[in-house]
Design a protein around this motif. Structure first.
Motif, PDB file in Angstrom:
ATOM      1  N   ILE A   1     -24.524  64.591 -72.828  1.00  0.00           N
ATOM      2  CA  ILE A   1     -24.506  63.315 -73.554  1.00  0.00           C
ATOM      3  C   ILE A   1     -24.113  63.458 -75.018  1.00  0.00           C
ATOM      4  N   ALA A   2     -23.961  64.702 -75.504  1.00  0.00           N
ATOM      5  CA  ALA A   2     -23.616  64.854 -76.919  1.00  0.00           C
ATOM      6  C   ALA A   2     -22.276  64.209 -77.287  1.00  0.00           C
ATOM      7  N   PRO A   3     -21.187  64.474 -76.542  1.00  0.00           N
ATOM      8  CA  PRO A   3     -19.901  63.866 -76.945  1.00  0.00           C
ATOM      9  C   PRO A   3     -19.939  62.328 -76.974  1.00  0.00           C
ATOM     10  N   PRO A   4     -20.407  61.669 -75.899  1.00  0.00           N
ATOM     11  CA  PRO A   4     -20.448  60.203 -75.996  1.00  0.00           C
ATOM     12  C   PRO A   4     -21.406  59.708 -77.079  1.00  0.00           C
ATOM     13  N   LEU A   5     -22.468  60.475 -77.305  1.00  0.00           N
ATOM     14  CA  LEU A   5     -23.429  60.058 -78.328  1.00  0.00           C
ATOM     15  C   LEU A   5     -22.788  60.106 -79.708  1.00  0.00           C
ATOM     16  N   ILE A   6     -22.001  61.160 -79.953  1.00  0.00           N
ATOM     17  CA  ILE A   6     -21.318  61.276 -81.245  1.00  0.00           C
ATOM     18  C   ILE A   6     -20.307  60.152 -81.390  1.00  0.00           C
TER      19      ILE A   6
ATOM     20  N   LEU B   1     -20.266  57.183 -79.846  1.00  0.00           N
ATOM     21  CA  LEU B   1     -20.925  55.890 -80.009  1.00  0.00           C
ATOM     22  C   LEU B   1     -21.612  55.799 -81.365  1.00  0.00           C
ATOM     23  N   GLY B   2     -22.311  56.871 -81.719  1.00  0.00           N
ATOM     24  CA  GLY B   2     -23.131  56.849 -82.935  1.00  0.00           C
ATOM     25  C   GLY B   2     -22.285  56.781 -84.191  1.00  0.00           C
ATOM     26  N   LEU B   3     -21.318  57.698 -84.288  1.00  0.00           N
ATOM     27  CA  LEU B   3     -20.571  57.772 -85.535  1.00  0.00           C
ATOM     28  C   LEU B   3     -19.397  56.805 -85.556  1.00  0.00           C
ATOM     29  N   VAL B   4     -18.510  56.968 -84.589  1.00  0.00           N
ATOM     30  CA  VAL B   4     -17.261  56.204 -84.630  1.00  0.00           C
ATOM     31  C   VAL B   4     -17.516  54.712 -84.425  1.00  0.00           C
ATOM     32  N   TYR B   5     -18.354  54.419 -83.465  1.00  0.00           N
ATOM     33  CA  TYR B   5     -18.499  53.036 -83.040  1.00  0.00           C
ATOM     34  C   TYR B   5     -19.512  52.282 -83.894  1.00  0.00           C
ATOM     35  N   LEU B   6     -20.751  52.788 -83.892  1.00  0.00           N
ATOM     36  CA  LEU B   6     -21.774  52.108 -84.694  1.00  0.00           C
ATOM     37  C   LEU B   6     -21.485  52.246 -86.177  1.00  0.00           C
ATOM     38  N   GLY B   7     -20.871  53.401 -86.555  1.00  0.00           N
ATOM     39  CA  GLY B   7     -20.530  53.615 -87.962  1.00  0.00           C
ATOM     40  C   GLY B   7     -19.565  52.555 -88.454  1.00  0.00           C
ATOM     41  N   SER B   8     -18.519  52.283 -87.669  1.00  0.00           N
ATOM     42  CA  SER B   8     -17.547  51.284 -88.122  1.00  0.00           C
ATOM     43  C   SER B   8     -18.160  49.887 -88.126  1.00  0.00           C
ATOM     44  N   LEU B   9     -19.082  49.677 -87.165  1.00  0.00           N
ATOM     45  CA  LEU B   9     -19.767  48.378 -87.147  1.00  0.00           C
ATOM     46  C   LEU B   9     -20.598  48.202 -88.413  1.00  0.00           C
ATOM     47  N   ALA B  10     -21.251  49.292 -88.829  1.00  0.00           N
ATOM     48  CA  ALA B  10     -22.060  49.241 -90.046  1.00  0.00           C
ATOM     49  C   ALA B  10     -21.164  49.000 -91.264  1.00  0.00           C
ATOM     50  N   ALA B  11     -20.000  49.654 -91.283  1.00  0.00           N
ATOM     51  CA  ALA B  11     -19.062  49.467 -92.393  1.00  0.00           C
ATOM     52  C   ALA B  11     -18.616  48.003 -92.457  1.00  0.00           C
TER      53      ALA B  11
END
Lengths: 310, 334
Positions: free
Chosen positions: A30-35, A37-47
């Protein structure tokens, strides 16, 4: 013959390692999808969320990175509220249209289609997804245009007065189908229909036949069985499908651009604000609207018990 | 006594397959009627013909004298306990039980009161607020029973009602179902492939084979006097004897049946029938001894049940078989 078999190399060593430490395997999986989702996806949403709390300086046109609710207040201007309500109304009616059209198809596929008919169903539902979205939308423009296929067919069958009467309807009508809200709605329904059919079919497939028989056995009519058994049990699928159709419609900016009136939808507003207008904060605030609406929608659906059967 | 269910020359075909083939039977009001047979013998289809989930290809079905050929399931005053119970997972137990009353338009307070009464009848009072997923298999079965009985059906249909329960629970439920049926006086029709269940619960039973009724009668009749080889073999694993052996035992040249418990092990020289022991199966209350009978085709074996406490012969030993001629049942059918 010994009680323990010899190790055959790397494969066996890894199997042994994962057997001793089961959590390691889980982590690696689950590490690759977690990274992602966590960084790329949620990160851009936060931005995005962050940008919406900035504002644009009216004189210089420069984004000022200071926390403010000014941009959100701007959303409540009449012209912007118009865009939001128009988009909301379109999304809701597209979702309703998709649900009504998808249900019989999904029900047939789940309950009756077997063998080659099931394959034909999947192929039929998926086939439109194989061709480009733009090609389909332009094809629809040809179908809906004033001199298009529908207009021609109406002329041949002598039903032009009916078509004219429909186009004469206030608000949804227009000069031709391709320049009316009705046309936009038809194309939206067509393009997103598979996204409603598939989850609905999956949900209906999980309703055992014996449950429908039990309902009839206990005295329920078809209508009662539909309302009290089929619909509640299929609800998670309907909700899943409606999330697709609702959010896809709310975010789309191409279909209303090609087919419909000049009145704008949220997607178009975001596209123009971040592009030509250079107003990133307002574009971000507009983009937050669908997210908020979806959250409210999910909350209401949960409260209505749509996920009880999960 | 009125006739609860009547089949006259009922057939149900699925394409080329004759699931039910020219079946005629009557089930008396108040009976505990079993339909027994292996899977694919047509017993479940018969049950579904009564509930209305199947339509006969030909013939007529009457329920309390009324021809139900054109009556859909929801208008038949019969209720079913489904094999998988088919409880509605999104409703709690009370709403499940009250479902039949709800669709008939009964008010919420009244129907929940009756549901609670029914739950008490099946010893589940106080479980109304739970979801079916929170119950054990045995409890779910009782809910399914309560949900059917709350509608006061004239006939209750049970499709393999105890199939999913473990042995201990199954025996307890057998007694309970029987007691419940006697108390309520409702006609129970149940389908099973378990001969013990059919024999112990039913007061009449029909044995199905390949879409037809092989025999219909009381459990005692069917067990002691099987009409056909199939019935003898299926109900209680009887020895089915070919005509030549029947003759050696003093009977006519016809097929006959002889129960393992009717056979005694005696010295070989005194017996009309002798053979060597091929296998033993210990059953607790006794031992089942397989004997290859001399002078017959290889593979033809007879089983004898030796009660516990009596010496059991060993494999390879040659023994004789003694029996009471009254227990030899000659079959008139094929």
């Amino acid at each position: 013959m010994s009680a323990v078999l010899a190790e055959r190399g790397l494969g066996d060593r890894l199997t042994g390692l994962f057997w001793r430490r089961p959590n390691l395997l889980l982590l690696l999986m689950i590490a690759p999808p977690l990274i992602w989702l966590g960084l790329v996806y949620l990160g851009s949403l936060a931005a995005l969320l962050l940008q919406s709390f900035y504002y644009i300086d009216e004189f210089s046109g420069v984004v000022v990175p200071e926390f403010t609710l000014k941009t959100y207040v701007e959303l409540f201007r009449a012209q912007n509220l118009d865009i939001i309500f128009r988009t909301l109304l379109m999304s809701a009616s597209v979702t309703l249209g998709c649900a009504l059209l998808a249900f019989p198809i999904a029900y047939y596929a789940a309950r009756y289609a077997r063998g080659p008919w099931k394959a034909a169903f999947y192929l039929g539902v998926m086939l439109p997804l194989w061709s480009s979205y733009l090609v389909k939308v332009y094809a629809w423009k040809l179908i809906l245009a004033k001199e298009g296929i529908i207009g021609w067919a109406a002329g041949v069958t002598g039903t032009t007065p009916i078509l004219d009467a429909v186009l004469g309807l206030p608000f949804i009508g227009g000069n031709s189908l391709s320049t009316s809200f009705l046309g936009t709605w038809m194309v939206f329904v067509y393009v997103w229909l598979p996204y409603m059919i598939l989850p609905m079919q999956a949900a209906l497939e999980r309703v055992p036949l014996s449950m429908l028989e039990a309902s009839a056995d206990l005295g329920a009519s078809h209508g009662q069985t539909f309302r009290t058994v089929i619909l509640p049990l299929a609800m998670p699928g309907v909700i899943a499908g409606s999330i697709f159709t609702f959010s896809l419609t709310m975010g789309d900016y191409i279909i209303p651009q090609i087919i419909g009136t000049s009145a704008r939808f949220i997607g178009q507003a975001v596209y123009q604000l971040q592009g030509t207008a250079g107003n990133i904060p307002l574009a971000a605030a507009f983009a937050v609207v669908p997210i908020v609406i979806m959250l409210i929608y999910l909350h209401l659906a949960k409260r209505a018990g749509a996920f009880d059967a999960l | 006594m009125a006739v609860a269910v009547e089949f006259s020359h009922v057939s149900r075909h699925f394409g080329q397959v004759r699931a039910v083939d020219d079946v005629s039977l009557t089930i008396e009001e108040g009976a505990f009627f079993a339909m027994l047979g292996p899977s694919g013998s047509g017993k479940t289809t018969c049950l579904r013909l009564i509930s209305g989930f199947e339509k006969p290809s030909s013939g007529t079905i009457r329920i309390f004298g009324e021809d139900v050929s054109n009556i859909p399931p929801n208008r038949r005053n019969v209720n079913t306990v489904f094999q998988d119970y088919a409880l509605f997972p999104h409703m709690n137990v009370a709403d499940n039980v009250a479902y039949g009353l709800m669709v008939k338009g009964m008010g919420r307070a009244e129907r929940l009161r009756r549901a609670e009464e029914m739950l008490a009848l099946v010893k589940l009072d106080g479980y109304g607020g739970r979801k079916p997923g929170q119950l054990s298999g045995g409890q779910r079965q009782r809910v399914a029973l309560a949900r059917a009985l709350v509608n006061e059906p004239r006939v209750l249909l049970l499709d393999e009602p105890l199939g999913a329960l473990d042995l201990k629970l199954r025996e307890a439920m057998q007694d309970e179902l029987k007691a419940l049926q006697q108390r309520l006086g409702i006609t129970f029709v149940f389908v099973t492939h378990d001969q013990h269940e059919a024999l112990s619960m039913a007061d009449r039973l029909a044995v199905f084979n390949e879409g037809r009724i092989a025999q219909i009668g009381s459990p005692e009749e069917v067990y002691a006097r099987p009409a056909t080889r199939f019935v003898a073999d299926f109900v209680g694993s009887s020895n089915v004897l070919p005509p030549e052996i029947t003759q050696r035992l003093g009977g006519p040249a016809k097929w006959s049946s002889l129960r393992p418990e009717s056979l005694r092990i005696i010295p070989a020289e005194a017996a009309a029938l002798a053979g060597s022991v091929t296998a033993l199966r210990y059953l607790g209350a006794g031992t089942r001894v397989q004997i290859a009978v001399q002078g017959t085709a290889p593979g033809a074996e007879i089983a004898a049940l030796v009660p516990a406490g009596i010496a059991v012969p060993q494999p390879g030993e040659t023994v004789g078989l003694g029996f009471d001629p009254a227990h030899l049942h000659v079959m008139e059918g094929a």
